[in-house]
Design a protein around this motif. Structure first.
Motif, short mmCIF file in Angstrom:
data_model
loop_
_atom_site.label_atom_id
_atom_site.label_comp_id
_atom_site.label_asym_id
_atom_site.label_seq_id
_atom_site.Cartn_x
_atom_site.Cartn_y
_atom_site.Cartn_z
N LEU A 62 7.24 7.53 6.29
CA LEU A 62 8.60 7.62 5.79
C LEU A 62 8.75 7.13 4.57
O LEU A 62 8.55 5.92 4.13
N ASP A 63 9.13 8.21 3.49
CA ASP A 63 9.12 7.67 2.19
C ASP A 63 10.53 7.08 1.69
O ASP A 63 11.39 7.79 1.52
N ARG A 64 10.55 5.85 2.10
CA ARG A 64 11.84 4.99 1.76
C ARG A 64 12.34 4.95 0.24
O ARG A 64 13.32 4.82 0.23
N GLY A 65 11.31 5.42 -0.50
CA GLY A 65 11.63 5.25 -1.91
C GLY A 65 12.60 6.35 -2.35
O GLY A 65 13.27 6.57 -3.28
N GLN A 66 12.85 7.36 -1.60
CA GLN A 66 13.88 8.56 -1.78
C GLN A 66 15.23 7.89 -1.51
O GLN A 66 16.29 8.59 -2.00
N GLY A 192 24.92 8.77 1.06
CA GLY A 192 24.08 10.09 0.90
C GLY A 192 24.40 10.89 -0.10
O GLY A 192 23.39 11.37 -0.60
N VAL A 193 25.63 11.01 -0.43
CA VAL A 193 25.86 11.88 -1.61
C VAL A 193 25.40 11.31 -2.97
O VAL A 193 24.82 12.01 -3.75
N SER A 194 25.47 9.94 -3.06
CA SER A 194 25.12 9.15 -4.31
C SER A 194 23.59 9.21 -4.23
O SER A 194 23.04 9.33 -5.50
N ALA A 195 22.81 8.92 -2.90
CA ALA A 195 21.17 9.18 -3.02
C ALA A 195 21.12 10.53 -3.48
O ALA A 195 19.96 10.72 -4.02
N HIS A 196 21.42 11.63 -3.16
CA HIS A 196 21.30 12.98 -3.23
C HIS A 196 21.52 13.24 -4.81
O HIS A 196 20.64 13.82 -5.54
N VAL A 428 18.04 1.86 5.19
CA VAL A 428 18.00 2.84 4.21
C VAL A 428 18.68 4.19 4.29
O VAL A 428 18.44 4.76 5.27
N VAL A 429 19.31 4.56 3.17
CA VAL A 429 20.32 5.80 3.41
C VAL A 429 19.40 6.85 2.64
O VAL A 429 19.21 6.76 1.38
N PHE A 430 19.16 8.07 3.28
CA PHE A 430 18.66 8.90 2.51
C PHE A 430 19.29 10.07 1.85
O PHE A 430 20.26 10.05 2.18
N PRO A 431 18.94 10.89 1.26
CA PRO A 431 19.91 11.78 0.04
C PRO A 431 20.49 12.80 1.20
O PRO A 431 19.80 13.26 2.20
N ALA A 432 21.77 12.91 1.07
CA ALA A 432 22.43 13.98 2.21
C ALA A 432 21.97 15.30 1.57
O ALA A 432 21.57 15.75 0.48
#
Length: 437
Positions: A62-66, A192-196, A428-432
């Motif tokens: 799992l690439d948590r850095g994303q 999620g939107v912010s990460a995206h 950890v919240v990933f990109p939407a």
């Protein structure tokens, strides 16, 4: 990641308000197809946004850095922990959920459109054509494989509906099993939107850095530096807001917004010049490469100035999307009695300019990709060197490629937001991303 066919995946149905819809879930296991149908039906019948939340085992890789990490004390992590605890206490179905896992929130297309249909688009993985960035590493793109989805029953709890600090509760009165969890959905969507958007920013920065190393254009380097310098203020403001604080002037968000708006203004002016240049071209006739490069410098070169201008516009749009999400979260938290409605209204209104700009840039690229290049002028009789022929062929191929990969269909799709939760409650919240990506 592929699960065993006998595995049962708990799934919650989350509402953002006290809504009444026919009971559709029942207490029997569902297939992935049935769950998708359920989302669509609930989205059509309910007056408030409804999402589903599944929990799967954490993948080995799992690439948590994303993603964006949040500690156990953050509101999103607390809301998720509360949902798990209450469900485990009141439902045999969810008794096996220990809290650690990959939680996947899926928001139906109808609901996703409420917070800007242009926000969520696949992000191509670097060096892998046709692949997308995402938390999971399976080749099929299916998170659950042939697993069974078991609806999780809940019992009503105190503070069912309310503001950012409200607890999860259940909508009662003969309705479907809908957990009222507006704060959880709001926070998941916001992060999620912010990460995206930050993922798109990282992609743009990578491309711009490579381009400017070749071009050595100082003015463009200044534009990049001004935009990239906004990240620190945005990151700090994001952290403050996601902890339900209020960002002050000391964070520098005001100056960051000014720099981003200036960059968007520059992108608007460049876009207008490109559109005027295309409008002046003779319709249905081949275009001389020299004429084209006057208005689109370096268009025949993948490392040209035109490409750098496109990437700078992409960077400005990505940064502005993060700012817009922050503003929407702040607005929603200021009016806790109508939390999710305020969020979606503020976000959709401010996203319109970005969607128009992005769509117009895509329109320019599509128009350019359809152009036919003419032979060099001034040669009678036409005599070409091998170098001229090679350049013309490369330029034609490059220009036709401009339309590849652009998203011209803005119809909203189901959106998936994946949250990795550890035993200590941190997430950890990933990109939407589009749920089908």
């Amino acid at each position: 990641m592929t699960h065993d066919r006998k595995e049962t995946v708990p799934v919650w149905t989350l509402a953002t308000g006290d809504v009444r819809v026919p009971s559709l879930t029942g207490d029997e296991p569902m297939t992935a197809e049935r769950l998708a149908e359920l989302r669509s039906v609930l989205a059509g019948l309910a007056e408030e946004p409804i999402a589903t939340l599944e929990v799967h085992p954490l993948p080995g890789r799992l690439d948590r850095g994303q993603g964006i990490p949040l500690d156990a004390a953050s509101p999103l992590a607390q809301h998720l922990s509360q949902l798990i605890t209450q469900s485990a206490r009141n439902s045999v179905t969810s008794a096996t959920v220990d809290g650690e896992g990959l939680y996947r929130m899926v928001i139906p297309a109808k609901v996703a459109a409420q917070f800007g249909q242009g926000v969520i688009r696949p992000m191509a993985a670097k060096g892998a054509a046709g692949c997308f960035r995402g938390a999971l590493v399976d080749s099929t793109g299916k998170i659950a494989g042939a697993a069974k989805f078991m609806p999780v029953g809940q019992a009503a709890t105190a503070g069912a509906v309310g503001g950012a600090g409200a607890t999860a509760g259940v909508a009662v009165g003969g309705t479907a099993m809908l957990t009222v969890a507006a704060p959880l959905v709001l926070m998941a969507v916001a992060v999620g939107v912010s990460a995206h958007a930050d993922g798109r920013r990282q992609q743009a920065i990578e491309h711009i850095t490579e381009l400017l190393e070749q071009l050595q254009e100082q003015e463009l380097e200044k534009e990049q530096s001004a935009l990239d310098g906004c990240r620190d203020a945005i990151d700090k403001a994001t952290a403050v807001l996601l902890d339900q604080g209020k960002p002050g002037a000391s964070l520098g968000l005001d100056s960051a917004v000014h720099a981003i708006n200036s960059a968007l203004g520059t992108a608007d002016r460049r876009l207008a010049k490109w559109q005027r240049a295309l409008d002046k071209l003779p319709e249905g006739q081949a275009v001389d490469l020299g004429t084209l490069t006057k208005s689109f410098p370096g268009i025949d070169n993948p490392g040209g100035i035109f490409q750098a201008h496109l990437e700078l516009a992409t960077l400005a749009i990505a940064l502005k999307r993060r700012v817009v999400v922050l503003q929407a979260v702040e607005h929603a938290q200021t009016h806790p009695g109508n939390l999710f409605a305020n969020f979606t209204r503020a976000l959709k209104r401010d996203q319109q300019r970005l969607e128009d700009l992005e769509s117009s840039i895509i329109g320019v690229l599509v128009r350019l990709s359809k152009l036919e290049l003419a032979r060099p002028q001034g040669l009678r009789p036409p005599v070409f060197t091998n170098a001229e022929v090679d350049r013309l062929m490369r330029a034609a191929h490059r220009i036709h490629q401009l339309g590849d990969g652009v998203v011209v269909d803005n119809r909203p799709t189901d959106v998936a937001i994946e949250i990795a939760r550890d035993e200590d409650g941190s997430v950890v919240v990933f990109p939407a991303l589009p749920a089908s990506a």
